[in-house]
Design an enzyme around this catalytic site. Structure first.
Site, PDB file in Angstrom:
ATOM      1  CB  SER A  17      -0.903   0.007   1.242  1.00 15.87           C
ATOM      2  OG  SER A  17      -1.519   1.262   1.361  1.00 15.87           O
ATOM      3  CB  SER A  19      -2.323   4.221   2.558  1.00 12.09           C
ATOM      4  OG  SER A  19      -3.344   4.062   1.624  1.00 12.09           O
ATOM      5  CE  LYS A  68     -11.442   0.774  -1.149  1.00 16.16           C
ATOM      6  NZ  LYS A  68     -11.285   1.527  -2.402  1.00 16.16           N
ATOM      7  CD  GLU A  80     -25.477  12.467  -1.942  1.00 12.56           C
ATOM      8  OE1 GLU A  80     -25.040  13.560  -1.547  1.00 12.56           O
ATOM      9  OE2 GLU A  80     -26.130  12.323  -2.995  1.00 12.56           O
ATOM     10  CG  ASP A 104     -11.891   5.050  -3.642  1.00 19.56           C
ATOM     11  OD1 ASP A 104     -10.747   5.425  -3.334  1.00 19.56           O
ATOM     12  OD2 ASP A 104     -12.393   3.979  -3.242  1.00 19.56           O
ATOM     13  N   GLY A 128     -12.648  -0.958 -19.797  1.00 13.60           N
ATOM     14  CA  GLY A 128     -12.554  -1.787 -18.594  1.00 13.60           C
ATOM     15  C   GLY A 128     -13.887  -1.805 -17.874  1.00 13.60           C
ATOM     16  N   GLY A 131     -13.543  -3.305 -10.769  1.00 11.68           N
ATOM     17  CA  GLY A 131     -14.001  -2.661  -9.538  1.00 11.68           C
ATOM     18  C   GLY A 131     -14.065  -1.146  -9.653  1.00 11.68           C
TER      19      GLY A 131
HETATM   20  P1  NAP Z   1     -10.026  -5.060 -11.926  1.00 12.11           P
HETATM   21  O1  NAP Z   1     -11.235  -5.087 -11.068  1.00 12.11           O
HETATM   22  O2  NAP Z   1      -9.032  -6.158 -11.836  1.00 12.11           O
HETATM   23  O3  NAP Z   1     -10.517  -4.937 -13.469  1.00 12.11           O
HETATM   24  C1  NAP Z   1      -9.595  -4.980 -14.530  1.00 12.11           C
HETATM   25  C2  NAP Z   1     -10.303  -4.650 -15.824  1.00 12.11           C
HETATM   26  O4  NAP Z   1      -9.328  -4.641 -16.866  1.00 12.11           O
HETATM   27  C3  NAP Z   1     -11.365  -5.676 -16.231  1.00 12.11           C
HETATM   28  O5  NAP Z   1     -12.411  -5.015 -16.881  1.00 12.11           O
HETATM   29  C4  NAP Z   1     -10.602  -6.586 -17.194  1.00 12.11           C
HETATM   30  O6  NAP Z   1     -11.427  -7.173 -18.177  1.00 12.11           O
HETATM   31  C5  NAP Z   1      -9.686  -5.599 -17.873  1.00 12.11           C
HETATM   32  N1  NAP Z   1      -8.480  -6.264 -18.369  1.00 12.11           N
HETATM   33  C6  NAP Z   1      -7.529  -6.900 -17.646  1.00 12.11           C
HETATM   34  N2  NAP Z   1      -6.581  -7.417 -18.451  1.00 12.11           N
HETATM   35  C7  NAP Z   1      -6.971  -7.129 -19.728  1.00 12.11           C
HETATM   36  C8  NAP Z   1      -6.415  -7.406 -21.007  1.00 12.11           C
HETATM   37  N3  NAP Z   1      -5.272  -8.091 -21.152  1.00 12.11           N
HETATM   38  N4  NAP Z   1      -7.073  -6.948 -22.108  1.00 12.11           N
HETATM   39  C9  NAP Z   1      -8.234  -6.251 -21.985  1.00 12.11           C
HETATM   40  N5  NAP Z   1      -8.803  -5.965 -20.793  1.00 12.11           N
HETATM   41  C10 NAP Z   1      -8.175  -6.390 -19.672  1.00 12.11           C
HETATM   42  O7  NAP Z   1      -9.188  -3.726 -11.689  1.00 12.11           O
HETATM   43  P2  NAP Z   1      -9.691  -2.321 -11.118  1.00 12.11           P
HETATM   44  O8  NAP Z   1      -9.569  -2.308  -9.661  1.00 12.11           O
HETATM   45  O9  NAP Z   1     -10.986  -1.975 -11.744  1.00 12.11           O
HETATM   46  O10 NAP Z   1      -8.521  -1.351 -11.674  1.00 12.11           O
HETATM   47  C11 NAP Z   1      -8.408  -1.108 -13.065  1.00 12.11           C
HETATM   48  C12 NAP Z   1      -7.175  -0.237 -13.328  1.00 12.11           C
HETATM   49  O11 NAP Z   1      -7.301   1.009 -12.672  1.00 12.11           O
HETATM   50  C13 NAP Z   1      -5.852  -0.831 -12.845  1.00 12.11           C
HETATM   51  O12 NAP Z   1      -4.859  -0.515 -13.784  1.00 12.11           O
HETATM   52  C14 NAP Z   1      -5.611  -0.114 -11.547  1.00 12.11           C
HETATM   53  O13 NAP Z   1      -4.236  -0.029 -11.224  1.00 12.11           O
HETATM   54  C15 NAP Z   1      -6.160   1.258 -11.856  1.00 12.11           C
HETATM   55  N6  NAP Z   1      -6.595   1.994 -10.656  1.00 12.11           N
HETATM   56  C16 NAP Z   1      -5.968   3.177 -10.373  1.00 12.11           C
HETATM   57  C17 NAP Z   1      -6.359   3.907  -9.260  1.00 12.11           C
HETATM   58  C18 NAP Z   1      -5.675   5.216  -8.964  1.00 12.11           C
HETATM   59  O14 NAP Z   1      -5.825   5.719  -7.853  1.00 12.11           O
HETATM   60  N7  NAP Z   1      -4.967   5.786  -9.902  1.00 12.11           N
HETATM   61  C19 NAP Z   1      -7.380   3.434  -8.427  1.00 12.11           C
HETATM   62  C20 NAP Z   1      -7.997   2.220  -8.742  1.00 12.11           C
HETATM   63  C21 NAP Z   1      -7.591   1.503  -9.866  1.00 12.11           C
HETATM   64  P3  NAP Z   1     -12.312  -8.504 -17.899  1.00 12.11           P
HETATM   65  O15 NAP Z   1     -13.581  -8.026 -17.268  1.00 12.11           O
HETATM   66  O16 NAP Z   1     -12.486  -9.065 -19.253  1.00 12.11           O
HETATM   67  O17 NAP Z   1     -11.479  -9.371 -16.993  1.00 12.11           O
END
Ligand code: NAP
Length: 282
Positions: A17, A19, A68, A80, A104, A128, A131
């Site tokens: 983390s 954090s 969470k 909210e 978030d 995508g 989550g």
């Molecule tokens: P997650 O729940 O694991 O979801 C990943 C998503 O990416 C899914 O929709 C998955 O598709 C898709 N994916 C994974 N590998 C793929 C590939 N090879 N080709 C095409 N699609 C692919 O992840 P998440 O928590 O939503 O996070 C998503 C991204 O946001 C990550 O890169 C994470 O690091 C970033 N993020 C950044 C922050 C920030 O504060 N900057 C916060 C949260 C998340 P499927 O449904 O087909 O598996």
């Protein structure tokens, strides 16, 4: 209350983390005496942690996976945003009560705003359906997006989030797959395109098969990648080379933490300024 502000983060896993580094840097910049501890709390172990938190006079803690949603029944009140997403990432203890917040999505919109953009009236295309999109797609709709389009490798995941957005907000969200033709078509219509897949992230083997869709974007489009490592993904580099403004994921990461720190301390500060001051410390 002791003079010391005792903060913590809970989750499992917790070792990687960011954090502790972020919140410690903020507290140091604010010159507030603090402690910041990480607790690996396994699923089901929240009652034990909450007992410990009381004994140790913890004033606030950040909540990550897998707690969470599970933390909600233990809280006296939630805000909210937390109610909307049924997820809490920030808890403040005050006067013997626990208050839950979710920073978030507001962290993302604050970063977007600092980059001169917002969701209002926009055609928002999100790549995508994991989550983070469950929250961000709804936030886009709540913030007045004109269209919300979710493109994903597994169409059923995009369908499910689009249905949720439509049912909750009344904005008819669209869902589609992830092939070149679809990416090109939606990119040509996007005002704001958000990459919420790990494609292009450091340590992830895969990147976009091709970046043809970047060349379909309108000149006045805006592109946002939630990835912050590397600071410029191949996607953002291609957009920048076309003269399209870009935003990486660092702002979202930091701003959700800054919002939590404002809740813990009651002190307000400029996020852009704080980002500049602490970016080298995290
Ligand atoms: P997650 O729940 O694991 O979801 C990943 C998503 O990416 C899914 O929709 C998955 O598709 C898709 N994916 C994974 N590998 C793929 C590939 N090879 N080709 C095409 N699609 C692919 O992840 P998440 O928590 O939503 O996070 C998503 C991204 O946001 C990550 O890169 C994470 O690091 C970033 N993020 C950044 C922050 C920030 O504060 N900057 C916060 C949260 C998340 P499927 O449904 O087909 O598996």
């Amino acid at each position: 209350m002791t003079a010391m502000t005792n903060l913590a983060v809970i989750g499992d896993p917790i070792a990687h983390s960011k954090s502790p580094a972020i919140h410690s840097a903020v507290m140091e910049e604010l010159k507030i005496p603090y402690t910041y501890s990480s607790f690996q709390v396994r699923k089901g172990n929240l009652p034990n942690f909450l007992k410990l938190a009381k004994e140790r006079e913890i004033h606030g803690f950040n909540v990550t996976m897998p707690h969470k949603a599970d933390i909600i029944p233990f809280l006296d009140e939630i805000d909210e945003e937390a109610r909307r997403y049924q997820a809490v990432n920030t808890v403040k203890a005050e006067g013997g009560k626990l208050y839950g917040y979710n920073t978030d999505a507001d962290g993302y919109t604050a970063a977007l705003r600092d980059a001169g953009n917002d969701f209002a009236g926009k055609t928002v295309v999100i790549l995508g359906a994991g989550g983070v999109v469950t929250t961000l797609a709804r936030k886009a709709a709540y913030e007045g997006a004109g269209r919300v389009c979710i493109l994903n490798r597994t169409l059923a995941h995009a369908d499910a989030i689009a249905a949720l957005v439509t049912a909750e907000t009344g904005i008819k969200a669209e869902s589609a797959g992830f092939d070149t033709e679809i990416l090109n078509r939606y990119a040509s219509q996007a005002d704001l395109l958000i990459n919420a897949t790990p494609l292009g992230m450091h340590g992830v083997k895969h990147d976009f098969e091709n970046l043809e869709f970047v060349h379909k974007l309108k000149k006045n489009a805006f592109i946002s990648d939630l990835i912050y490592n590397p600071s410029e993904t191949n996607l953002l580099e291609a957009a920048r080379e076309r003269g399209i403004p870009t935003l990486n994921g660092l702002g979202m990461l930091l701003y959700q933490a800054f919002l939590a720190d404002q809740i813990y301390t009651g002190v307000t500060f400029s996020f852009a300024d704080m980002k500049m001051r602490i970016v080298n410390k995290i």
